[in-house]
Write a protein that holds these residues in place. Sequence first.
Motif, PDB file in Angstrom:
ATOM      1  N   ASP A   1       0.729  -0.740  -0.099  1.00 17.25           N
ATOM      2  CA  ASP A   1       0.338   0.162   0.573  1.00 17.25           C
ATOM      3  C   ASP A   1       0.652   1.578  -0.746  1.00 17.25           C
ATOM      4  O   ASP A   1       0.529   2.449  -0.660  1.00 17.25           O
ATOM      5  N   ASP A   2       2.004   0.967   1.174  1.00 18.30           N
ATOM      6  CA  ASP A   2       3.023   2.006   0.991  1.00 18.30           C
ATOM      7  C   ASP A   2       3.376   2.648  -0.182  1.00 18.30           C
ATOM      8  O   ASP A   2       3.496   3.709  -1.307  1.00 18.30           O
ATOM      9  N   SER A   3       4.063   1.598  -1.022  1.00 17.70           N
ATOM     10  CA  SER A   3       4.977   1.800  -2.584  1.00 17.70           C
ATOM     11  C   SER A   3       3.792   2.198  -3.703  1.00 17.70           C
ATOM     12  O   SER A   3       4.003   3.248  -4.536  1.00 17.70           O
ATOM     13  N   PHE A   4       2.780   1.904  -3.766  1.00 18.91           N
ATOM     14  CA  PHE A   4       1.006   2.556  -4.680  1.00 18.91           C
ATOM     15  C   PHE A   4       1.169   3.869  -4.016  1.00 18.91           C
ATOM     16  O   PHE A   4       1.075   4.595  -4.857  1.00 18.91           O
ATOM     17  N   THR A   5       0.808   4.535  -3.009  1.00 17.91           N
ATOM     18  CA  THR A   5       0.695   5.457  -2.279  1.00 17.91           C
ATOM     19  C   THR A   5       1.756   6.642  -2.612  1.00 17.91           C
ATOM     20  O   THR A   5       1.474   7.596  -3.292  1.00 17.91           O
ATOM     21  N   ASN A   6       3.233   5.763  -2.598  1.00 17.67           N
ATOM     22  CA  ASN A   6       3.970   7.212  -3.407  1.00 17.67           C
ATOM     23  C   ASN A   6       4.584   6.803  -5.216  1.00 17.67           C
ATOM     24  O   ASN A   6       4.954   8.089  -5.496  1.00 17.67           O
ATOM     25  N   TRP A   7       3.377   6.173  -5.524  1.00 18.11           N
ATOM     26  CA  TRP A   7       3.697   5.843  -6.729  1.00 18.11           C
ATOM     27  C   TRP A   7       2.673   7.196  -7.597  1.00 18.11           C
ATOM     28  O   TRP A   7       2.531   8.004  -8.195  1.00 18.11           O
ATOM     29  N   LYS A   8       1.335   6.743  -6.297  1.00 16.83           N
ATOM     30  CA  LYS A   8       0.527   8.036  -7.150  1.00 16.83           C
ATOM     31  C   LYS A   8       0.805   8.981  -7.153  1.00 16.83           C
ATOM     32  O   LYS A   8       0.834  10.520  -7.362  1.00 16.83           O
ATOM     33  N   THR A   9       1.993   9.267  -5.826  1.00 21.82           N
ATOM     34  CA  THR A   9       2.263  10.982  -5.442  1.00 21.82           C
ATOM     35  C   THR A   9       2.945  11.272  -6.456  1.00 21.82           C
ATOM     36  O   THR A   9       3.210  12.434  -6.739  1.00 21.82           O
ATOM     37  N   ARG A  10       3.917  10.191  -6.871  1.00 16.59           N
ATOM     38  CA  ARG A  10       4.897  10.845  -7.944  1.00 16.59           C
ATOM     39  C   ARG A  10       4.075  11.419  -8.925  1.00 16.59           C
ATOM     40  O   ARG A  10       4.464  11.755  -9.630  1.00 16.59           O
ATOM     41  N   GLU A  11       3.032  10.234  -9.544  1.00 15.22           N
ATOM     42  CA  GLU A  11       2.642  10.297 -11.055  1.00 15.22           C
ATOM     43  C   GLU A  11       1.739  12.239 -10.502  1.00 15.22           C
ATOM     44  O   GLU A  11       1.879  12.438 -11.708  1.00 15.22           O
ATOM     45  N   GLU A  12       1.312  12.156  -9.446  1.00 14.54           N
ATOM     46  CA  GLU A  12       0.912  14.006  -8.972  1.00 14.54           C
ATOM     47  C   GLU A  12       1.446  14.751  -9.282  1.00 14.54           C
ATOM     48  O   GLU A  12       1.895  16.047 -10.224  1.00 14.54           O
ATOM     49  N   ILE A  13       2.999  14.265  -8.813  1.00 11.34           N
ATOM     50  CA  ILE A  13       3.727  15.678  -8.927  1.00 11.34           C
ATOM     51  C   ILE A  13       4.143  15.689 -10.476  1.00 11.34           C
ATOM     52  O   ILE A  13       4.150  16.816 -11.455  1.00 11.34           O
ATOM     53  N   ALA A  14       4.680  14.393 -11.285  1.00 12.95           N
ATOM     54  CA  ALA A  14       4.857  14.598 -12.968  1.00 12.95           C
ATOM     55  C   ALA A  14       3.484  15.630 -13.342  1.00 12.95           C
ATOM     56  O   ALA A  14       4.897  15.994 -14.678  1.00 12.95           O
ATOM     57  N   GLU A  15       2.765  15.253 -12.967  1.00 10.67           N
ATOM     58  CA  GLU A  15       1.306  15.900 -13.820  1.00 10.67           C
ATOM     59  C   GLU A  15       2.214  17.536 -13.695  1.00 10.67           C
ATOM     60  O   GLU A  15       1.330  18.142 -14.936  1.00 10.67           O
TER      61      GLU A  15
ATOM     62  N   PHE B   1      16.072   6.236 -14.213  1.00  8.75           N
ATOM     63  CA  PHE B   1      17.213   6.159 -15.406  1.00  8.75           C
ATOM     64  C   PHE B   1      18.431   6.946 -14.858  1.00  8.75           C
ATOM     65  O   PHE B   1      19.108   6.489 -14.805  1.00  8.75           O
ATOM     66  N   ALA B   2      18.557   7.740 -14.137  1.00 10.24           N
ATOM     67  CA  ALA B   2      19.167   8.140 -13.312  1.00 10.24           C
ATOM     68  C   ALA B   2      19.772   7.726 -13.014  1.00 10.24           C
ATOM     69  O   ALA B   2      21.659   7.650 -12.576  1.00 10.24           O
ATOM     70  N   ARG B   3      19.209   6.333 -11.750  1.00 11.28           N
ATOM     71  CA  ARG B   3      20.428   5.578 -11.052  1.00 11.28           C
ATOM     72  C   ARG B   3      21.159   4.696 -12.007  1.00 11.28           C
ATOM     73  O   ARG B   3      22.112   4.454 -11.056  1.00 11.28           O
ATOM     74  N   GLN B   4      21.091   4.275 -13.442  1.00 10.85           N
ATOM     75  CA  GLN B   4      22.367   3.618 -14.192  1.00 10.85           C
ATOM     76  C   GLN B   4      23.540   4.964 -14.392  1.00 10.85           C
ATOM     77  O   GLN B   4      24.031   4.372 -14.365  1.00 10.85           O
ATOM     78  N   ILE B   5      22.882   5.917 -14.597  1.00 17.23           N
ATOM     79  CA  ILE B   5      24.424   6.411 -14.747  1.00 17.23           C
ATOM     80  C   ILE B   5      24.959   7.454 -13.322  1.00 17.23           C
ATOM     81  O   ILE B   5      26.219   7.368 -12.662  1.00 17.23           O
ATOM     82  N   ALA B   6      24.022   7.648 -12.518  1.00 19.56           N
ATOM     83  CA  ALA B   6      25.010   8.856 -11.297  1.00 19.56           C
ATOM     84  C   ALA B   6      24.771   7.690 -10.010  1.00 19.56           C
ATOM     85  O   ALA B   6      25.121   8.510  -8.810  1.00 19.56           O
ATOM     86  N   GLY B   7      24.518   6.375  -9.790  1.00 18.88           N
ATOM     87  CA  GLY B   7      24.019   5.639  -8.588  1.00 18.88           C
ATOM     88  C   GLY B   7      23.135   5.814  -8.249  1.00 18.88           C
ATOM     89  O   GLY B   7      22.855   5.069  -7.185  1.00 18.88           O
ATOM     90  N   GLU B   8      22.179   6.114  -8.303  1.00 21.75           N
ATOM     91  CA  GLU B   8      21.110   6.922  -7.521  1.00 21.75           C
ATOM     92  C   GLU B   8      19.899   7.283  -8.133  1.00 21.75           C
ATOM     93  O   GLU B   8      19.834   8.158  -9.107  1.00 21.75           O
ATOM     94  N   GLU B   9      18.634   7.376  -7.649  1.00 18.47           N
ATOM     95  CA  GLU B   9      17.560   7.314  -8.204  1.00 18.47           C
ATOM     96  C   GLU B   9      16.977   8.796  -8.060  1.00 18.47           C
ATOM     97  O   GLU B   9      17.478   8.911  -7.106  1.00 18.47           O
ATOM     98  N   LEU B  10      16.570   9.580  -9.473  1.00 20.39           N
ATOM     99  CA  LEU B  10      16.738  10.999  -8.685  1.00 20.39           C
ATOM    100  C   LEU B  10      15.235  11.347  -9.012  1.00 20.39           C
ATOM    101  O   LEU B  10      14.503  11.313  -9.854  1.00 20.39           O
ATOM    102  N   SER B  11      14.532  11.859  -7.793  1.00 19.90           N
ATOM    103  CA  SER B  11      13.011  12.174  -7.451  1.00 19.90           C
ATOM    104  C   SER B  11      12.413  13.416  -8.039  1.00 19.90           C
ATOM    105  O   SER B  11      12.807  14.186  -8.261  1.00 19.90           O
ATOM    106  N   VAL B  12      11.367  13.022  -8.800  1.00 19.53           N
ATOM    107  CA  VAL B  12      10.501  14.125  -8.660  1.00 19.53           C
ATOM    108  C   VAL B  12      10.192  15.254  -7.273  1.00 19.53           C
ATOM    109  O   VAL B  12      10.092  16.528  -7.766  1.00 19.53           O
ATOM    110  N   THR B  13      10.412  14.908  -6.426  1.00 17.48           N
ATOM    111  CA  THR B  13      10.231  15.570  -5.280  1.00 17.48           C
ATOM    112  C   THR B  13      11.455  16.621  -5.690  1.00 17.48           C
ATOM    113  O   THR B  13      11.422  17.576  -4.608  1.00 17.48           O
ATOM    114  N   GLU B  14      12.909  15.560  -5.937  1.00 17.28           N
ATOM    115  CA  GLU B  14      13.934  16.868  -5.793  1.00 17.28           C
ATOM    116  C   GLU B  14      13.666  18.122  -6.869  1.00 17.28           C
ATOM    117  O   GLU B  14      14.336  18.345  -6.225  1.00 17.28           O
ATOM    118  N   THR B  15      13.352  17.436  -7.693  1.00 19.95           N
ATOM    119  CA  THR B  15      13.433  18.402  -9.160  1.00 19.95           C
ATOM    120  C   THR B  15      12.164  19.307  -9.615  1.00 19.95           C
ATOM    121  O   THR B  15      12.476  20.261 -10.140  1.00 19.95           O
TER     122      THR B  15
END
Length: 481
Positions: free
Chosen positions: A5-19, A57-71
């Motif tokens: 449930d936590d994972s799905f809620t986090n995904w929906k939150t990131r979807e909203e931010i990306a939108e 994809f930033a995780r592939q090159i920078a070593g860690e995932e970049l979150s939309v909450t950061e950008t």
Amino acid sequence: MTANDDSFTNWKTREEIAESMIPLIGKLHRERDVTVLLHSRSLVNKSVVSILKTHRFARQIAGEELSVTETLPFLRALTELDLGPSQIDLGMLAATHKADDRGLSVEAFTAEAVAGATGAGKIERGEGRDVVLYGFGRIGRLVARLLIEKAGSGTGLRLRAIVVRGGGDQDIVKRASLLRRDSIHGQFQGTITVDEASGTIFANGNAIKVIYANDPSEVDYTAYGIKNAILIDNTGKWRDREGLSKHLRPGVDKVVLTAPGKGDVPNIVHGVNHHTIKPDEQILSCASCTTNAIVPPLKAMDDEYGVRRGHVETVHSFTNDQNLLDNYHSSERRGRSAALNMVITETGAASAVAKALPDLKARITGSSIRVPVPDVSIAILNLQLERETTREEVLEHLREVSLTSPLRRQIDFISAPDAVSSDFIGSRHASIVDAGALKAEGDNAILYLWYDNEFGYSCQVIRVVQHVSGVEYPTYPAPAV
């Protein structure tokens, strides 16, 4: 609440931010000619899921995932600034802000990092530059897609016409259909309509005149309202200065060839030697897809380690120059079925290195094998270096080059252990370093470099055209030199 449930809620939150990011990115692009990037990947006209995948994809090159909450805070800060035409990398903004120890707010840091794009020093939006495509094959149609995509506010490059030989009934309808649907690169992102009476294709509001001619001498571009245009010849029919000069007709100011140039025609690999183009140069070449794939990483390795000598073996997808089934061909072996065989052939990429990297002292040899895939190739670059190194050191160097150097638009980096050729269809980089395959021991390094020989090369062509037209906008934060 469960972990699921936590994972799905986090995904929906990131979807909203990306939108919420989409209209901000779109407004910056349309109204100010600002292209928002994330580690050199454009976020313009991208979907919610595409934005999230690019961050991941930033995780592939920078070593860690970049979150939309950061950008997102950096994106919002950009909308409050009086920006001129530019490219701004949210990934670099977030990374450099995190490394900065002055305690600046996101707003203050962003304003400082993009200062060159604001105030009295910013670039003023111009009237745009007309572009003509001579030929409308594989590269021509992909370049057309890119030009239409980058039309932005209409003050950059404007695709005004394509020149082709007449093909009979419904010629323009069939050509528009090939632009609309592509078996490799998918559907055109937008709408396309055809006005047969006026001989015009309308793509996302861009009116593109279809001109029929068998030779450049038959066309007066001023008759179509075209002026000071850059003509992109993607037929490969003429490769020397004398032949390409035929295109310098009324309305055309410069000619760019999408094949290796011969004689004194400059061969340009964007990111490496585009700065050597003379302002009054009217004819130039973008070299080959393979030359564009190997020259940037070769420069990166030579700058750091020095290169004594090297050999490039290209495993290349088949092209329209080959036969689907065995049939006569003027070249040896290429007459054999492309869909059924691996075909040894020649490559001019190794000899072309000298034109793009004249200071390179190393002798580079090369050969090629055509294989039964329709797109994406790999170049295996085997180098003897001037000093010894380790695999870890080379990987770290190339990873850093792909993130922060002036070559970051040319060189990508991937560490996925199960990557295969089709994963790189649509890549906008000239080449992608495969971290898992790279080998280095002592003074020897072997680089495995994937490249979309159609789309990645077309992106390099557009970058050259942007440069010579004066609409290649600066990138912020500025890459490390």
